[in-house]
Design a protein around this motif. Sequence first.
Motif, PDB file in Angstrom:
ATOM      1  N   GLY A 276       9.395   4.785   1.369  1.00 39.33           N
ATOM      2  CA  GLY A 276       8.369   5.486   2.141  1.00 39.33           C
ATOM      3  C   GLY A 276       7.347   4.577   2.800  1.00 39.33           C
ATOM      4  N   ARG A 277       7.583   3.282   2.756  1.00 44.41           N
ATOM      5  CA  ARG A 277       6.604   2.343   3.330  1.00 44.41           C
ATOM      6  C   ARG A 277       7.229   1.562   4.475  1.00 44.41           C
ATOM      7  NH1 ARG A 277       6.105   2.760  -2.136  1.00 44.41           N
ATOM      8  NH2 ARG A 277       4.002   2.779  -3.035  1.00 44.41           N
ATOM      9  N   LYS A 278       6.444   1.326   5.529  1.00 42.65           N
ATOM     10  CA  LYS A 278       6.903   0.512   6.653  1.00 42.65           C
ATOM     11  C   LYS A 278       6.753  -0.964   6.278  1.00 42.65           C
ATOM     12  CE  LYS A 278       7.835   4.021   9.212  1.00 42.65           C
ATOM     13  NZ  LYS A 278       6.982   4.628  10.215  1.00 42.65           N
ATOM     14  N   ILE A 279       7.642  -1.774   6.825  1.00 39.70           N
ATOM     15  CA  ILE A 279       7.573  -3.210   6.542  1.00 39.70           C
ATOM     16  C   ILE A 279       6.858  -3.915   7.687  1.00 39.70           C
ATOM     17  CG2 ILE A 279       8.940  -5.312   6.265  1.00 39.70           C
ATOM     18  CD1 ILE A 279      11.031  -3.580   4.878  1.00 39.70           C
ATOM     19  N   LYS A 280       5.900  -4.741   7.318  1.00 36.62           N
ATOM     20  CA  LYS A 280       5.194  -5.564   8.306  1.00 36.62           C
ATOM     21  C   LYS A 280       5.496  -7.031   8.006  1.00 36.62           C
ATOM     22  CE  LYS A 280       0.571  -6.915   9.846  1.00 36.62           C
ATOM     23  NZ  LYS A 280      -0.858  -6.862   9.496  1.00 36.62           N
TER      24      LYS A 280
ATOM     25  N   THR B 175       0.864  -1.176   0.000  1.00 32.73           N
ATOM     26  CA  THR B 175       0.000   0.000   0.000  1.00 32.73           C
ATOM     27  C   THR B 175       0.907   1.235   0.000  1.00 32.73           C
ATOM     28  OG1 THR B 175      -0.062   0.212   2.409  1.00 32.73           O
ATOM     29  CG2 THR B 175      -1.686  -1.268   1.400  1.00 32.73           C
ATOM     30  N   SER B 176       0.291   2.376   0.087  1.00 30.74           N
ATOM     31  CA  SER B 176       1.105   3.598   0.074  1.00 30.74           C
ATOM     32  C   SER B 176       1.924   3.737   1.354  1.00 30.74           C
ATOM     33  CB  SER B 176       0.200   4.820  -0.086  1.00 30.74           C
ATOM     34  OG  SER B 176      -0.746   4.837   0.970  1.00 30.74           O
ATOM     35  N   SER B 177       1.546   2.957   2.392  1.00 25.36           N
ATOM     36  CA  SER B 177       2.267   3.121   3.662  1.00 25.36           C
ATOM     37  C   SER B 177       2.901   1.839   4.170  1.00 25.36           C
ATOM     38  CB  SER B 177       1.294   3.640   4.735  1.00 25.36           C
ATOM     39  OG  SER B 177       0.236   2.712   4.912  1.00 25.36           O
ATOM     40  N   GLN B 178       2.637   0.699   3.519  1.00 29.44           N
ATOM     41  CA  GLN B 178       3.098  -0.562   4.116  1.00 29.44           C
ATOM     42  C   GLN B 178       3.423  -1.615   3.061  1.00 29.44           C
ATOM     43  OE1 GLN B 178       1.246  -2.093   7.901  1.00 29.44           O
ATOM     44  NE2 GLN B 178       0.571  -3.735   6.541  1.00 29.44           N
ATOM     45  N   ILE B 179       4.426  -2.418   3.374  1.00 29.01           N
ATOM     46  CA  ILE B 179       4.740  -3.616   2.577  1.00 29.01           C
ATOM     47  C   ILE B 179       4.580  -4.807   3.513  1.00 29.01           C
ATOM     48  CG2 ILE B 179       6.498  -4.846   1.257  1.00 29.01           C
ATOM     49  CD1 ILE B 179       7.879  -2.088   0.849  1.00 29.01           C
ATOM     50  N   THR B 180       3.721  -5.756   3.138  1.00 30.02           N
ATOM     51  CA  THR B 180       3.473  -6.906   4.000  1.00 30.02           C
ATOM     52  C   THR B 180       4.237  -8.123   3.497  1.00 30.02           C
ATOM     53  OG1 THR B 180       1.250  -6.061   4.432  1.00 30.02           O
ATOM     54  CG2 THR B 180       1.691  -8.338   5.062  1.00 30.02           C
TER      55      THR B 180
ATOM     56  N   ASN C 186      12.345   0.507   9.549  1.00 29.48           N
ATOM     57  CA  ASN C 186      11.104   1.289   9.685  1.00 29.48           C
ATOM     58  C   ASN C 186      11.353   2.595  10.432  1.00 29.48           C
ATOM     59  OD1 ASN C 186       9.615  -0.602   8.296  1.00 29.48           O
ATOM     60  ND2 ASN C 186       8.834  -1.642  10.128  1.00 29.48           N
ATOM     61  N   ALA C 187      12.192   2.507  11.468  1.00 24.03           N
ATOM     62  CA  ALA C 187      12.498   3.717  12.250  1.00 24.03           C
ATOM     63  C   ALA C 187      13.215   4.754  11.391  1.00 24.03           C
ATOM     64  CB  ALA C 187      13.355   3.345  13.459  1.00 24.03           C
TER      65      ALA C 187
END
Lengths: 299, 404
Positions: free
Chosen positions: B90-94, B49-54, B83-84
């Motif tokens: 620009g995306r956080k990793i989950k 997504t625009s904010s996350q990579i799963t 992520n920090a």
Amino acid sequence: MPAVLAVGSLGNTLQVILGGLATGGLYAVLLLGVIVVFQVSKNVNFAYGELGVIGAFVGYVLYSTLHWPTPLALALGVAAAVVLAAVTDLTLIRRIPDRQGFDLVVTLGALLLLTAGTDVVFGSADRQYLNLFSDKARIVGGVYINAGDLLSLGLGLVALVGGHLIVNETGLGVSLRASAEDPAIARSMGIDVLSLRTAVWAASGLLAAVASMVIASRLVLDARYMTPVIINVFIAGMLGGLDRYWPPMLAAFGVGLYNSLAGYIFGSDASTPALFILVLAVLIIAPKRFLEERHEARA
Amino acid sequence: MIDNGRRLLAVGSILVLGLLVACGTGSSSGGGTGSNANCNTSQPTQGVTSSQITLGETLPLTTAGPSPQQTVDGSQAYYDMINAAGGVKGRKIKLIARDDQYNPSMALQQMRNLVQQDKIFAVAGGQGTPNFLAQAPFLNTQAVPAIAPYAPSSELGNMKYPHVYMTSVNYITEFQIMTRRVLDNFSPKGFGLVGVQGNVGDDSKQGMKQAIGSSGKPLLYIPEQPGTPDLTPIATQLKSSGADWVFLILTPSDTGGLLKAMQRIGYQPRLAAWAGMSDQTYIDQFGDLSQGMIVAQELALPDASDPDVQKYVQQFTKQTGRAPSGFNNSLGWSQAELTVKALQDAPALTRSCVEYALNQVKDFKTGILPPITFGASERQGVNAVGLVQIEGKTVKQIASFKSV
């Protein structure tokens, strides 16, 4: 079935037989608890092995982490299993509706709950348990007579003979048999059947804890080390019949020995299939009367 | 003149098109099976997504002791650090880690859940050979990239599974190198091998046989079923074979149990084992039974003086507040490090572009693994193994990383 690996010298074969009988002895200790609970309260407790695991873990934490004296730590581990077994009867088994099979579902749930709880409380690491004499041995005719093996075998023989004597030669045994045969008549004779049942559950906790501690000393301690063991114990009970005494108790020794010899001769990966072949063979070959009249034979 | 111009234009167009494809900016499909050397920036994808990579992985979290969770912890520590610092593009990793119980059918089901329910973008890490082998065909059909699963097997690391990028050396190589070391240095009389039945044990046996070659040294192989309740028969078989060197590739609990069974029958051969036995949690519990054990080394020791290793130790310690525990923390960290590199280098966050980026990886240094190199038809990123020996409550390096 894999090809025969190797059958070594007589000494090596005797070594495997000793190990198999030692394992069978521990199966017998465990099976005694299964039998008395089944005969007195008509329940099969799938969580039985896990009660022993918790007892072994409590002992481990007390002697290893808190550095309590080992005998005291182990005694308190056994006590924990005794209390937990009694509580299982008081809080779960007594509340089960008199519907066939319900106890299986409840004790299976208890098994899953206790296993997960053991993981959470004690962690999932494999731990090395006390040696319990398994580092002491004498060589006789090329066979290592290990004190740990003798302890396991001795415990099995004590369970075999002691269980028989208690049930048949003592007043407690009379009460147990009366409660098992007909609880209503036992009550009319002044026997507190419910308390007796709880006491039997507690005694099964003691047996589970003692056997689990010795098995942990032979393998390792973790939340699941008793699972394959308890499967073999139930197989022995099924082969001999939980309504009887001598056939299942001797079957416990037999399963331990048979499994070890099958593993030695055909390879470790063949020991489990060999056990199930034995079960099928017994079901096919054993006289129908042996399988059907189990309820007539009691300890 | 006009004809010549058209001809030139046509040839030029073909060349430009070919160049675009070769550079990975063409539009070939990223789905399906087969080699995926091209980047399709408009490929439909999921898990981004625009904010996350799963990302997802499966491990035997409840049936193999604490090691797999430590692997997850290692990966998570790295992702937390990334992520920090703002994440990737620009995306956080989950990271979603599911328990496969070391059970192939459970592993396949959990991977289906990750791909079809959790909608992961890619598989990042994972641990366990039989469980991953059960998932590999499914990942092939779904064209899901799997980055650095710890599943040493000769089945993987080749174009049979083109979407699986291996950084763990297979057990053929690992046991071949260990056996050669023993042959060259110790004059063994005979070898024993106890291995988890199936691909794991079979690969290890093959590696040992290749090393033994024509030396004539006997080898007794005993496949073992995990959770065997009586290990005395195995110990007795080994003893009766006369093997003075026993190689082990078992779960830590069965390794400990077998060493106890050997102790009970007075059998004390020299020992060698797969890389997982260098983990500190194993040594803390079973080190007294494993003194002198030679262990394959796939990852650098945290106390190595190499600046890349020290950088990793410092980053891990800063991120978690403690030093890495050894094998499993390091494994997880290295899996995450390669994954993040692939995501960062990908021209776009599509699966084909991530695979395109992986194909370009050359001599990538994690500080933990030997340098990693993939290629258009190269899926085995690492081929070197070192050796360590258990001494006291720690391990000591006895041979640096070496390729077969």
